[in-house]
Design a protein around this motif. Structure first.
Motif, PDB file in Angstrom:
ATOM      1  N   PRO A   8      32.859  70.231  23.269  1.00 43.21           N
ATOM      2  CA  PRO A   8      32.600  69.632  24.586  1.00 43.21           C
ATOM      3  C   PRO A   8      33.138  68.214  24.777  1.00 43.21           C
ATOM      4  O   PRO A   8      33.717  67.917  25.824  1.00 43.21           O
ATOM      5  CB  PRO A   8      31.067  69.681  24.671  1.00 43.21           C
ATOM      6  CG  PRO A   8      30.704  70.893  23.880  1.00 43.21           C
ATOM      7  CD  PRO A   8      31.663  70.907  22.721  1.00 43.21           C
ATOM      8  N   VAL A  12      35.951  67.129  27.526  1.00 35.68           N
ATOM      9  CA  VAL A  12      35.740  66.094  28.544  1.00 35.68           C
ATOM     10  C   VAL A  12      36.859  65.059  28.501  1.00 35.68           C
ATOM     11  O   VAL A  12      37.430  64.699  29.534  1.00 35.68           O
ATOM     12  CB  VAL A  12      34.369  65.421  28.365  1.00 35.68           C
ATOM     13  CG1 VAL A  12      34.255  64.177  29.249  1.00 35.68           C
ATOM     14  CG2 VAL A  12      33.249  66.392  28.689  1.00 35.68           C
ATOM     15  N   THR A  15      40.136  66.477  29.763  1.00 38.27           N
ATOM     16  CA  THR A  15      40.083  66.652  31.213  1.00 38.27           C
ATOM     17  C   THR A  15      40.222  65.315  31.926  1.00 38.27           C
ATOM     18  O   THR A  15      40.929  65.206  32.939  1.00 38.27           O
ATOM     19  CB  THR A  15      38.764  67.334  31.629  1.00 38.27           C
ATOM     20  OG1 THR A  15      38.663  68.607  30.984  1.00 38.27           O
ATOM     21  CG2 THR A  15      38.708  67.537  33.133  1.00 38.27           C
ATOM     22  N   PRO A 153      27.491  75.015  33.092  1.00 38.09           N
ATOM     23  CA  PRO A 153      28.253  75.032  34.341  1.00 38.09           C
ATOM     24  C   PRO A 153      27.442  74.552  35.540  1.00 38.09           C
ATOM     25  O   PRO A 153      27.948  73.814  36.385  1.00 38.09           O
ATOM     26  CB  PRO A 153      28.647  76.505  34.485  1.00 38.09           C
ATOM     27  CG  PRO A 153      28.721  77.002  33.070  1.00 38.09           C
ATOM     28  CD  PRO A 153      27.592  76.305  32.368  1.00 38.09           C
ATOM     29  N   VAL A 156      27.054  70.678  35.332  1.00 41.91           N
ATOM     30  CA  VAL A 156      28.270  69.927  35.655  1.00 41.91           C
ATOM     31  C   VAL A 156      28.598  70.027  37.136  1.00 41.91           C
ATOM     32  O   VAL A 156      29.025  69.038  37.756  1.00 41.91           O
ATOM     33  CB  VAL A 156      29.449  70.410  34.786  1.00 41.91           C
ATOM     34  CG1 VAL A 156      30.718  69.652  35.137  1.00 41.91           C
ATOM     35  CG2 VAL A 156      29.136  70.224  33.307  1.00 41.91           C
ATOM     36  N   LEU A 205      36.020  68.809  35.902  1.00 40.59           N
ATOM     37  CA  LEU A 205      35.167  69.383  34.851  1.00 40.59           C
ATOM     38  C   LEU A 205      34.383  70.582  35.375  1.00 40.59           C
ATOM     39  O   LEU A 205      34.255  71.606  34.695  1.00 40.59           O
ATOM     40  CB  LEU A 205      34.196  68.324  34.328  1.00 40.59           C
ATOM     41  CG  LEU A 205      34.799  67.216  33.466  1.00 40.59           C
ATOM     42  CD1 LEU A 205      33.790  66.091  33.256  1.00 40.59           C
ATOM     43  CD2 LEU A 205      35.246  67.765  32.108  1.00 40.59           C
ATOM     44  N   TRP A 209      34.700  74.057  33.424  1.00 39.58           N
ATOM     45  CA  TRP A 209      33.721  73.995  32.338  1.00 39.58           C
ATOM     46  C   TRP A 209      33.482  75.377  31.733  1.00 39.58           C
ATOM     47  O   TRP A 209      33.075  76.298  32.429  1.00 39.58           O
ATOM     48  CB  TRP A 209      32.405  73.407  32.831  1.00 39.58           C
ATOM     49  CG  TRP A 209      31.469  73.012  31.722  1.00 39.58           C
ATOM     50  CD1 TRP A 209      30.438  73.755  31.234  1.00 39.58           C
ATOM     51  CD2 TRP A 209      31.503  71.807  30.958  1.00 39.58           C
ATOM     52  NE1 TRP A 209      29.817  73.083  30.202  1.00 39.58           N
ATOM     53  CE2 TRP A 209      30.449  71.879  30.018  1.00 39.58           C
ATOM     54  CE3 TRP A 209      32.327  70.673  30.986  1.00 39.58           C
ATOM     55  CZ2 TRP A 209      30.185  70.848  29.109  1.00 39.58           C
ATOM     56  CZ3 TRP A 209      32.069  69.660  30.087  1.00 39.58           C
ATOM     57  CH2 TRP A 209      31.011  69.759  29.168  1.00 39.58           C
TER      58      TRP A 209
END
Length: 213
Positions: A8, A12, A15, A153, A156, A205, A209
């Motif tokens: 993760p 991040v 991204t 999901p 986010v 994101l 995600w």
């Protein structure tokens, strides 16, 4: 460059980097309204190196990885953005030191540490019309979603919605920090570029995600 099987935190960061590069022109146009227009260019120049050198980064230790990103960004991004974003990564790294990866609670703590670092480095507070006005509320929303038991999901997406609404709300504020502050009341009526960049990153994101996180 490979972006498969990312953890993760890595996801991040990658991204953020790709979004900064892809939105160079847009972020620059936002900054040009009452600033000097170099925000998009500066951010892209730093994060394009993160994208370019991605496979050479040692990502076996999350804190070491984040510190490396901080060095790259601070050394390459011009103006005030480099130190601010670099500080954010350094502060986040301090939270995850000794951990192979971050769970939800740790992720929130990393974001809180990044926010505190940005505020201290930029001498900024909520309401000063900076990226904090989007990043801090989005972090609050992540914490709320995690407490409610929401999945990744959903969490986010909710954070992205808050980031966008609060970034748009910065149009009502007068800039108190950065070069926009020199324009005084003329800064009212336009959104803050940094806060909007945070919103765009969260939206990227939310769109990508992985359900497996």
């Amino acid at each position: 460059m490979t972006d498969k099987l990312l953890q993760p935190v890595e996801f991040v960061v990658l991204t953020i980097a790709k979004t900064a590069v892809a939105n160079e022109k847009y972020f620059g146009e936002l900054d040009a309204v009452v600033g000097d227009g170099d925000f998009g260019y500066s951010l892209a120049r730093g994060f394009e190196l993160v994208v370019r050198d991605w496979d050479s980064f040692d990502r076996t230790d999350t804190a070491t990885f984040l510190r490396k990103v901080a060095v790259v960004v601070t050394g390459r991004v011009g103006g005030t953005s480099g130190p601010l974003w670099g500080t954010a990564f350094i502060r986040a790294a301090s939270v995850v030191a000794g951990k192979s990866e971050a769970d939800g609670a740790t992720a929130v703590a990393m974001l809180r540490a990044a926010i505190e670092g940005i505020a201290a480095r930029g001498n900024a507070s909520l309401g000063d019309k900076t990226l904090l006005d989007s990043l801090s509320p989005a972090t609050d929303e992540i914490e709320r979603q995690l407490a409610a038991g929401s999945d990744g999901p959903t969490t986010v997406r909710a954070a992205a919605a808050v980031a966008r609404s609060t970034a748009d709300e910065t149009a009502k504020l007068q800039a108190r920090r950065g070069r926009q502050a020199y324009t005084g009341e003329r800064s009212i009526g336009s959104v803050d570029p940094g806060a909007t960049a945070v919103a765009v990153i969260f939206e990227a994101l939310a769109e990508t995600w992985p359900a497996t996180f």
